[in-house]
Design an enzyme around this catalytic site. Structure first.
Site, mmCIF file in Angstrom:
data_model
loop_
_atom_site.group_PDB
_atom_site.id
_atom_site.type_symbol
_atom_site.label_atom_id
_atom_site.label_comp_id
_atom_site.label_asym_id
_atom_site.label_seq_id
_atom_site.Cartn_x
_atom_site.Cartn_y
_atom_site.Cartn_z
ATOM 1 N N GLY A 182 1.626 -2.662 5.678
ATOM 2 C CA GLY A 182 2.607 -2.522 4.598
ATOM 3 C C GLY A 182 2.221 -3.275 3.347
ATOM 4 N N GLU A 183 1.123 -4.011 3.390
ATOM 5 C CA GLU A 183 0.711 -4.784 2.207
ATOM 6 C C GLU A 183 -0.647 -4.284 1.704
ATOM 7 O OE1 GLU A 183 1.568 -9.023 2.576
ATOM 8 O OE2 GLU A 183 3.190 -8.607 3.977
ATOM 9 N N MET A 184 -1.746 -4.930 2.111
ATOM 10 C CA MET A 184 -3.048 -4.505 1.602
ATOM 11 C C MET A 184 -3.686 -3.426 2.493
ATOM 12 S SD MET A 184 -4.093 -8.331 0.375
ATOM 13 C CE MET A 184 -5.554 -8.102 -0.645
ATOM 14 N N HIS A 225 0.827 -1.210 0.000
ATOM 15 C CA HIS A 225 0.000 0.000 0.000
ATOM 16 C C HIS A 225 0.865 1.265 0.000
ATOM 17 C CE1 HIS A 225 -3.647 2.318 0.775
ATOM 18 N NE2 HIS A 225 -2.894 3.065 1.553
ATOM 19 N N ASN A 238 -2.148 -6.370 6.940
ATOM 20 C CA ASN A 238 -0.790 -5.849 7.133
ATOM 21 C C ASN A 238 -0.706 -4.417 6.570
ATOM 22 O OD1 ASN A 238 1.977 -5.209 6.812
ATOM 23 N ND2 ASN A 238 2.511 -7.381 6.745
#
Lengths: 334, 334
Positions: free
Chosen positions: A127-129, A85, A125
């Protein structure tokens, strides 16, 4: 050794029969062929496929499971570390989702016991989705096409994170890659490999690679230290299994990655530092085995590794059900 | 009016025959059914599909044509404005690629004459895929699987940007969505629409929507000013057709978007400001037609618009050929 038939051995023979059959089929090799996918619940797998491809499980509406585990590219993103993201740089290389059902646990450090537990991780997360389980579920609940798909899969149209992750895991369990040339060879087609590939396989066994890379997935079934003989200078901050166990002995222990489809899943290692197979084989030889492979040896091992590319999962791209007026809209720039 | 047959009319009758046939098929309606895809060159379309899904046409290795024209989501990204390299916020809403072959030109301002000219745009746009034609071609040249696919499509394995964009355009030409319920109605199945949907269509015609939204794509065939009766306060900086013609009269003139599959292609308008169909219909009524639709009228028009969802292109996800050792690696964070 010689066995004489004795009545008492009949039971033992029965118990050993499955193992014997497996050995007979694979000639006692330390690698076993991948079996084709068994789809226990087609409706659940179909729902899981939709969810796997749906970027509405992310805050941005832009990132889906398939973004980093791209099924057009060996179930990986072919990046050193993934993009999350807001274009955040991930700390670790995305492992392939292909044949991940054979892993003893999920993630490089094994912190998820199974595919279902893993599937919830990236969604929440930051840092991800960068979404949350609650928001993801609330989004899906508003989409009539999903309500119907949940009903078909689970018998009621209730949407829960448990069902979401169960469906994704059920889809992922179908993502196996049978019928590689190596599997054909294992099953008795001696012409399936060239002399060089076979020499590469012999070297792979004789020099010790197979100690960690074995089983149907050619890996995925143990944790091992990265940097056994020489320390490995990783560009990733990840410390491996110690993050899960808290045991200092587990520092830099990572789950051994599968070598199935390794031709497709570059770059290699948990930090994605090796761009090519020759580079990866060279590094592994040095830091894990204390062995410098000659150019010829390296090329033979690489030739063998390329025979592990199996039949990729083939399926129609899912058509996702449209959002309703009440569906929360993605917020990519908030 | 009454025609008597006269020899001189025979020629006229011949010339009008195709139009008459079309009118007979569609009952003289201003919207025509979508014809199924004709695939002139399957090998070129297949190559184009691979390229459409390949993020290696971007600098990051993360963004493909399908990222913003997602074929799981009506050929759009369902975002107000798209996300480009480095998570840049695009200036405009991504138009659907579905049925884009019917557009008189491509992009909202029509700056690309056709799909082939369009396909080269995002690859080299620093705010989108942020690569260059030269780098994209150099990347593809190193991938053996692509060399073979270019040979199959074009007779030689030469990779040029001309061939790349031609292949993508050939694939995109197959992305049509026939067999919507409205098309079935047009072709004579009078039960294909409900009374409400039909009332919505009548209202769509009678109140003037159809003046711009007509033809097989229900739009895409003219430029029109956004904000005819009332000024439209756009959140996008785009000024429309003036950017192409330099003519002040073309300021805020945009290509009329297709309404095919409009249920799937939210949010709406060039700035993506309308999240829902009721909102879009309301705004269009006010700023284009000077008409405030009642809740009932609005609902009927929306009901009609949802009958324009056609059969989505169904195909197997492409399996992309792996990079070779010499293939340049993506640079997402440079």
């Amino acid at each position: 050794m010689k066995f004489e038939f004795k009545p008492g051995l009949a039971l033992l023979a029965c118990l050993l029969a499955p193992l014997s059959a497996a050995n007979a089929a694979t000639g006692g090799e330390p690698i076993q062929p991948i079996a084709p996918a068994r789809v226990a619940s087609p409706a659940t797998a179909e729902l899981g496929k939709m969810l796997f491809f749906d970027p509405r499980l992310s805050k941005s509406g832009f990132i889906s499971c398939n973004s980093c585990h791209n099924l057009s590219m060996g179930g990986s993103d072919n990046l050193k570390s993934s993009i999350g993201h807001g274009w955040q740089k991930g700390p670790i290389n995305a492992p392939t989702v292909l044949n991940s059902r054979f892993n003893l646990a999920q993630f490089w450090d094994g912190r998820a016991a199974d595919l279902k537990a893993q599937a919830g991780g990236p969604i929440a997360n930051p840092g991800e989705m960068a979404y949350s389980h609650e928001l993801a579920v609330n989004t899906l609940k508003t989409i009539p096409g999903y309500r119907g798909a949940f009903k078909k899969a689970f018998g009621s149209d209730e949407v829960t994170i448990d069902r979401v992750t169960q469906a994704i895991a059920t889809f992922e369990e179908t993502l196996v890659t049978p019928d590689s040339r190596f599997d054909k060879w294992l099953k008795g087609d001696k012409k399936a490999l060239t002399a060089d590939e076979l020499a590469g396989y012999k070297l792979f066994k004789d020099s010790g690679c197979v100690a960690c890379h074995n089983g149907p997935a050619v890996g995925g079934n143990s944790y091992q230290k990265m940097g056994v003989v020489e320390p490995y200078k990783a560009s990733s901050p990840a410390e491996g299994r110690v993050a899960v166990t808290g045991q200092d002995a587990d520092r830099f222990n990572f789950k051994v990655p599968t070598l199935r489809n390794v031709e497709l899943t570059y770059p290699y290692f948990h930090d994605g530092a090796a761009n090519t197979l020759p580079e990866a084989v060279d590094t592994m030889g040095r830091v894990q085995l204390g062995r410098k492979f000659s150019a010829e040896e390296n090329a033979r091992i690489v030739a063998f590794l390329k025979t592990l590319t199996g039949k990729q999962p083939q399926f129609a791209m899912p058509i996702l059900p449209p959002s309703a007026d009440a569906t929360p809209r993605p917020k990519p720039f908030d």
